[in-house]
Each structure stands twice: as C-alpha cells, then as structure tokens.
Design a protein around this motif. Structure first.
Motif: not given
Length: 261
Positions: A112-127, A191-200
């Motif tokens: 898992m340490q070899l994967l890319d980070s996933r950052s905070f985000s935000a959403e525009l919505a109608i409620d 695919a690139q993360e899979s090659i680097l980390s060994g995860l499927p």
C-alpha cells in the motif's frame, strides 16, 4: 468527494448533515469553533485517519457557512416565521468539503505504501429537504469539483428533543449511490501502480452504500455549544473487493465545540 459519503466512504459525510443541524439551531449569525474528525476508510494497513479542522459558521437570509459546508438557499424564509407557517420544502445549492483521503505513508502495509495518494476533495450539489412532524427527508445530487464523478444520496432523520433550544438527538438512515469515477479514484489500482506494488490491477464500479447516523448537539449557554455525530456504512462489494480495501464496514466520528456571537 462525500463525504458521510464519501458520505458513505467517509460519510460526508460523515458529519455535514450533523453540522448543518447544529448550525441551524444557532441564534447568532456568526460562530467559531473547532472539530475533531476520525474516520475509518477501510484501507489495508490503516486503522483510522484523525485530524482537527477549524469551523466558521454564518447564517444569513440566503448564504450560510456550516463547518465544512457552504450553501445558498433558493427559497429562503424569514427567521421570525413561526414553524407552523414555514414551508416544508427547502432547496439549496451547496459546496461541501470531503474529509476523506488516502496517504500511503499512513499504511503499515508495504504494498500500500507504493500506491499514489488520494487527496481531499469537494462537491458541488443541489440539496432538497422535506420537513414534516415525523422527520426530515433529505435528497442530494452532487458532482466532484475535480471531475472524479458524481454522487446521489437520500436519507431520513427523526429529530428527538424535549427542549429544542438546549439539546437534540437525531438518528438517521439512508443510502448513497457513488459513481465509478469516485470509487475508482479512492479504491482503484492502476496498471502502473500494480507493477510497482504487486497488487492486482483493479477498476472499481458504481456502488450503493447504505448508512446509519446518530447526531446531536447540546447548548451549554447562549454562546457555547457542542456537537457530535457517529456514522456507519456498509461498503458495496464493488469497493470491498478492491485490493486496497479491508473489511465491509466503515465509520466516522466527529466532535465539535462552537462559540456563537
């Protein structure tokens, strides 16, 4: 992203619905506070993600800020309107921050340490909210501002209180639909993360995540208030089958203190 949802990936949510409830009871236009958020994203090798965020609240006739959410009311009603005379229909355009992320360095799993980070985000919505004596129905449709995908959610809450000005507890249940763009961003393995980390390699799909939430507030006096919320969700198999995921359930907790003036 949602944020209790992803609202159900972190549950926009986690806390936005509860923060909105907390803010609407405030009598002052401005409030300041701090919130502690702890969420379990069900990632391999990560127990929880815990952090603190400052809160700024403002209640105007049309514009409001409530913790992690800002909104513009499409059908505002005067504050001094008696509850019995208020329209049960509420429409708003909202922007919501999503306190959900993946940081490879937080995981104790070497792959898992070899994967890319996933950052905070935000959403525009109608409620849309429909208020009745028997509870509040809430429907929301949103789009990630970075184009990762869209999300639809529906919930029903039943506020409980004998003294609305001082305290309230609000249990709620709901379900969130999350598009494949959202789920793939947070749980997909390229695919690139899979090659680097060994995860499927893994491409996630659309998902439906049911959730339950209990939120509430307590007002110590006219200035100081406390809010808390707990949200739990069952992950769709489209997410749980990801090699990044561990377990079928995620939860989040928020505790906030606010000073109004």
């Amino acid at each position: 992203m949602t944020y209790s949802g992803i609202k159900t990936l972190t549950q926009r949510l986690v806390c936005i619905g509860g923060l909105s409830l907390f803010a609407t009871t405030a009598h002052a236009e401005w409030s300041l506070g701090v919130a502690g958020i702890s969420s379990d994203g069900s990632f391999r090798g990560i127990d929880r993600d815990t952090f603190a965020v400052p809160l700024i609240g403002y209640e105007g006739e049309r514009v409001y800020f409530r913790g992690l959410e800002a909104g513009y009311r499409l059908n505002p009603q005067p504050r001094n309107t008696p509850p019995a005379q208020r329209s049960p229909h509420e429409w708003a355009i909202v922007v919501t921050a999503a306190p959900f992320r993946f940081r490879p360095s937080d995981s104790d799993d070497a792959q898992m340490q070899l994967l890319d980070s996933r950052s905070f985000s935000a959403e525009l919505a109608i409620d849309y909210k429909y208020r009745t004596p028997f509870g509040v129905a809430d429907l929301r449709a949103g789009q990630d501002i970075r184009g990762n995908g869209h999300r639809l959610s529906g919930s029903y809450a039943y506020p409980i209180s004998t003294d609305f000005r001082r305290w309230q507890v609000s249990p709620a249940v709901g379900v969130t639909y999350i598009s494949s763009g959202y789920t793939d961003y947070y749980y997909g393995v390229s695919a690139q993360e899979s090659i680097l980390s060994g995860l499927p390699e893994y491409s996630s799909q659309d998902a439906f995540n049911p959730f339950a939430r209990v939120s509430g507030y307590y007002r110590f006096n006219e200035s100081w208030s406390m809010f808390g919320a707990f949200t739990g969700s069952r992950l769709s198999s489209k997410i749980a089958n990801s090699p990044m995921a561990e377990g079928r359930y995620i939860n989040s907790v928020i505790l906030a203190v606010s000073y109004t003036f």
